[in-house]
Design a protein around this motif. Structure first.
Motif, PDB file in Angstrom:
ATOM      1  N   THR A   8      13.251  -7.931  85.785  1.00 17.96           N
ATOM      2  CA  THR A   8      14.372  -8.077  87.039  1.00 17.96           C
ATOM      3  C   THR A   8      13.817  -9.018  87.939  1.00 17.96           C
ATOM      4  N   THR A   9      12.731  -9.369  87.907  1.00 16.77           N
ATOM      5  CA  THR A   9      12.052 -10.801  88.813  1.00 16.77           C
ATOM      6  C   THR A   9      11.906 -11.902  88.024  1.00 16.77           C
ATOM      7  N   GLY A  10      11.527 -11.902  86.756  1.00 17.39           N
ATOM      8  CA  GLY A  10      11.100 -13.032  86.247  1.00 17.39           C
ATOM      9  C   GLY A  10       9.540 -13.577  86.517  1.00 17.39           C
ATOM     10  N   GLY A  32      21.435   7.582  84.336  1.00 13.53           N
ATOM     11  CA  GLY A  32      22.710   7.115  84.565  1.00 13.53           C
ATOM     12  C   GLY A  32      22.659   5.635  85.051  1.00 13.53           C
ATOM     13  N   GLU A  33      21.494   5.086  85.018  1.00 11.93           N
ATOM     14  CA  GLU A  33      21.530   3.677  85.152  1.00 11.93           C
ATOM     15  C   GLU A  33      21.472   2.729  83.847  1.00 11.93           C
ATOM     16  N   LEU A  34      21.886   1.635  83.727  1.00 12.03           N
ATOM     17  CA  LEU A  34      21.865   0.737  82.599  1.00 12.03           C
ATOM     18  C   LEU A  34      21.498  -0.764  83.003  1.00 12.03           C
ATOM     19  N   ARG A  35      20.626  -1.364  82.007  1.00  7.49           N
ATOM     20  CA  ARG A  35      20.385  -2.661  82.570  1.00  7.49           C
ATOM     21  C   ARG A  35      20.469  -3.587  81.194  1.00  7.49           C
ATOM     22  N   ILE A  36      20.986  -4.742  81.449  1.00  6.83           N
ATOM     23  CA  ILE A  36      21.419  -5.850  80.563  1.00  6.83           C
ATOM     24  C   ILE A  36      20.137  -6.948  80.841  1.00  6.83           C
ATOM     25  N   VAL A  37      19.707  -7.182  79.760  1.00  9.13           N
ATOM     26  CA  VAL A  37      18.632  -8.292  79.631  1.00  9.13           C
ATOM     27  C   VAL A  37      19.000  -9.703  78.730  1.00  9.13           C
ATOM     28  N   LEU A  38      19.063 -10.716  79.256  1.00  8.33           N
ATOM     29  CA  LEU A  38      19.521 -11.936  78.543  1.00  8.33           C
ATOM     30  C   LEU A  38      18.277 -12.680  78.393  1.00  8.33           C
ATOM     31  N   SER A  39      17.687 -13.217  76.992  1.00  8.31           N
ATOM     32  CA  SER A  39      16.817 -14.154  77.131  1.00  8.31           C
ATOM     33  C   SER A  39      17.168 -15.122  75.916  1.00  8.31           C
ATOM     34  N   TRP A  40      16.524 -16.401  76.009  1.00 10.32           N
ATOM     35  CA  TRP A  40      17.034 -17.478  75.036  1.00 10.32           C
ATOM     36  C   TRP A  40      15.935 -18.518  74.777  1.00 10.32           C
ATOM     37  N   GLY A  41      16.170 -19.317  74.049  1.00 12.83           N
ATOM     38  CA  GLY A  41      14.951 -20.375  74.039  1.00 12.83           C
ATOM     39  C   GLY A  41      15.001 -21.731  74.776  1.00 12.83           C
ATOM     40  N   ALA A  42      14.404 -22.630  74.444  1.00 18.04           N
ATOM     41  CA  ALA A  42      14.136 -23.913  75.268  1.00 18.04           C
ATOM     42  C   ALA A  42      15.378 -24.507  75.614  1.00 18.04           C
ATOM     43  N   ASP A  43      16.366 -24.424  74.765  1.00 22.44           N
ATOM     44  CA  ASP A  43      17.465 -25.376  74.896  1.00 22.44           C
ATOM     45  C   ASP A  43      18.724 -24.406  74.099  1.00 22.44           C
ATOM     46  N   PRO A  44      19.679 -23.937  75.020  1.00 20.81           N
ATOM     47  CA  PRO A  44      19.867 -24.463  76.290  1.00 20.81           C
ATOM     48  C   PRO A  44      19.255 -24.353  77.506  1.00 20.81           C
ATOM     49  N   SER A  45      19.352 -25.219  78.516  1.00 28.03           N
ATOM     50  CA  SER A  45      18.647 -24.903  79.759  1.00 28.03           C
ATOM     51  C   SER A  45      19.179 -23.815  80.623  1.00 28.03           C
ATOM     52  N   ASP A  46      20.416 -23.444  80.506  1.00 25.10           N
ATOM     53  CA  ASP A  46      20.849 -22.376  81.347  1.00 25.10           C
ATOM     54  C   ASP A  46      21.898 -21.640  80.683  1.00 25.10           C
ATOM     55  N   LEU A  47      21.640 -20.338  80.510  1.00 18.84           N
ATOM     56  CA  LEU A  47      22.859 -19.630  80.088  1.00 18.84           C
ATOM     57  C   LEU A  47      23.102 -18.418  81.257  1.00 18.84           C
ATOM     58  N   ASP A  48      24.143 -17.933  81.502  1.00 15.34           N
ATOM     59  CA  ASP A  48      24.496 -16.988  82.593  1.00 15.34           C
ATOM     60  C   ASP A  48      25.252 -15.679  82.267  1.00 15.34           C
ATOM     61  N   SER A  49      24.797 -14.989  82.584  1.00 10.63           N
ATOM     62  CA  SER A  49      25.217 -13.352  82.497  1.00 10.63           C
ATOM     63  C   SER A  49      26.496 -13.139  83.473  1.00 10.63           C
ATOM     64  N   HIS A  50      27.648 -12.437  82.814  1.00 13.14           N
ATOM     65  CA  HIS A  50      28.636 -12.241  83.429  1.00 13.14           C
ATOM     66  C   HIS A  50      28.958 -10.848  82.989  1.00 13.14           C
ATOM     67  N   ASP A 110      19.896  -9.101  89.015  1.00 13.36           N
ATOM     68  CA  ASP A 110      18.370  -9.191  89.373  1.00 13.36           C
ATOM     69  C   ASP A 110      17.856 -10.442  89.646  1.00 13.36           C
ATOM     70  N   VAL A 111      18.015 -11.170  88.668  1.00 13.68           N
ATOM     71  CA  VAL A 111      17.373 -12.601  88.444  1.00 13.68           C
ATOM     72  C   VAL A 111      18.235 -13.527  87.794  1.00 13.68           C
ATOM     73  N   ASP A 112      18.499 -14.843  88.162  1.00 11.47           N
ATOM     74  CA  ASP A 112      19.169 -15.904  87.855  1.00 11.47           C
ATOM     75  C   ASP A 112      18.268 -17.069  87.103  1.00 11.47           C
ATOM     76  N   ASP A 113      18.086 -17.170  85.793  1.00 13.78           N
ATOM     77  CA  ASP A 113      17.230 -18.241  85.266  1.00 13.78           C
ATOM     78  C   ASP A 113      18.016 -19.511  85.191  1.00 13.78           C
ATOM     79  N   THR A 114      17.577 -20.853  85.314  1.00 16.01           N
ATOM     80  CA  THR A 114      18.181 -21.963  85.250  1.00 16.01           C
ATOM     81  C   THR A 114      17.278 -22.803  84.536  1.00 16.01           C
ATOM     82  N   THR A 115      16.236 -22.395  83.967  1.00 17.86           N
ATOM     83  CA  THR A 115      15.220 -23.454  83.381  1.00 17.86           C
ATOM     84  C   THR A 115      14.707 -22.928  81.819  1.00 17.86           C
ATOM     85  N   SER A 116      15.773 -22.411  81.309  1.00 22.58           N
ATOM     86  CA  SER A 116      15.265 -22.203  79.763  1.00 22.58           C
ATOM     87  C   SER A 116      14.609 -20.659  79.791  1.00 22.58           C
ATOM     88  N   TYR A 117      14.730 -20.078  78.925  1.00 22.07           N
ATOM     89  CA  TYR A 117      13.936 -18.891  78.356  1.00 22.07           C
ATOM     90  C   TYR A 117      14.435 -17.670  78.940  1.00 22.07           C
TER      91      TYR A 117
END
Length: 256
Positions: A28-30, A106-124, A153-160
């Motif tokens: 939730t914070t990175g 009653g709460e849910l959480r969606i966590v996206l992770s990825w590799g070195a490339d692409p540099s930026d994937l976004d959750s919608h 909670d957190v927006d990552d723009t530099t991979s992973y």
């Protein structure tokens, strides 16, 4: 730092020359998590070959056999995670593990992770609102303490990653969740993109980006439509498209 032994906790582990290392972060914070316990999993069995993360969230396990194995990471107050890792003899393999803080009923959480490339994937996340939707994403991060009862909670723009959305209160109607390829090269097949969904009981679903080398994220198929959610029922979609599942404020690749 932990070294492999011939037998640990009843699990025989042959010595090797492979080294898995990694970083553990809060989903939730990175931010790095110190004091998390990372243990080697051999042939599906948890061993006592373990290390505890330092102030930078780092761990190292050494003298392990090559092959397809896993590392299990745990910390009080977080959902235990198990990450697959492909180890090569004489090489260090690095992984990044995002631990999910515990959720209330009653709460849910969606966590996206990825590799070195692409540099930026976004959750919608499209939250049902009457006859339309409220879109939670990097430019409109929502609110977990008021309507729409969902937030980025957190927006990552530099991979992973991680890039994480929490649903604080489920609304009536159907949610949709998709991932947008915002910046970077390569393909969805090579992106190592994974979406994990958690509730108060822990991990309830895992989705991996379609393994189709003919669907490069930077040349048309920018959207990965992952699932719909109605009540507590997840409906997998797992399709790639040039368009989002619903009208989106993001229409093309760019720079934030």
């Amino acid at each position: 730092m932990a070294l492999a032994l011939s037998a640990c906790g009843g699990v025989a582990v042959p010595r090797g020359t492979a080294t898995p290392s990694g970083t553990v972060v809060d989903a939730t914070t990175g931010l790095a998590l110190a004091g998390a316990k990372a243990c080697f999993v051999y042939n599906g069995a948890l061993t006592e070959i373990c290390d505890v993360t330092d102030a930078n969230g780092a761990f190292v396990l050494q003298l392990l056999p090559a092959g397809d194995h896993a590392v299990q990471v745990s910390k009080t107050g977080y959902t235990t995670a198990r990450e697959n890792v492909q180890l090569a003899a004489g090489a260090t393999t690095t992984i990044r593990v995002a631990l999910n803080p515990g959720l209330n009923s009653g709460e849910l959480r969606i966590v996206l992770s990825w590799g070195a490339d692409p540099s930026d994937l976004d959750s919608h996340l499209w939250v049902p609102q009457g006859t339309g939707y409220y879109e939670v994403y990097f430019s409109d991060q929502g609110d977990c303490s008021a309507d729409p009862w969902a937030c980025l909670d957190v927006d990552d723009t530099t991979s992973y990653g991680p890039e994480t959305i929490t649903i604080a209160q489920l609304q009536s109607g159907t949610y949709s969740y998709a991932v947008h390829w915002y910046a970077g090269t390569g393909s969805w097949a090579g992106s190592e993109a994974v979406v994990r969904v958690y509730d108060s009981g822990g991990l309830i679903a895992t989705y991996t980006a379609p393994n189709n080398a003919n669907e490069p994220g930077a040349s048309g198929a920018e959207w990965w439509y992952v699932f719909d959610l109605t009540g507590t029922t997840l409906t997998p979609k797992n399709t790639l498209s040039t368009n989002p599942p619903h009208t989106s404020a993001v229409t093309s690749l760019g720079v934030k």
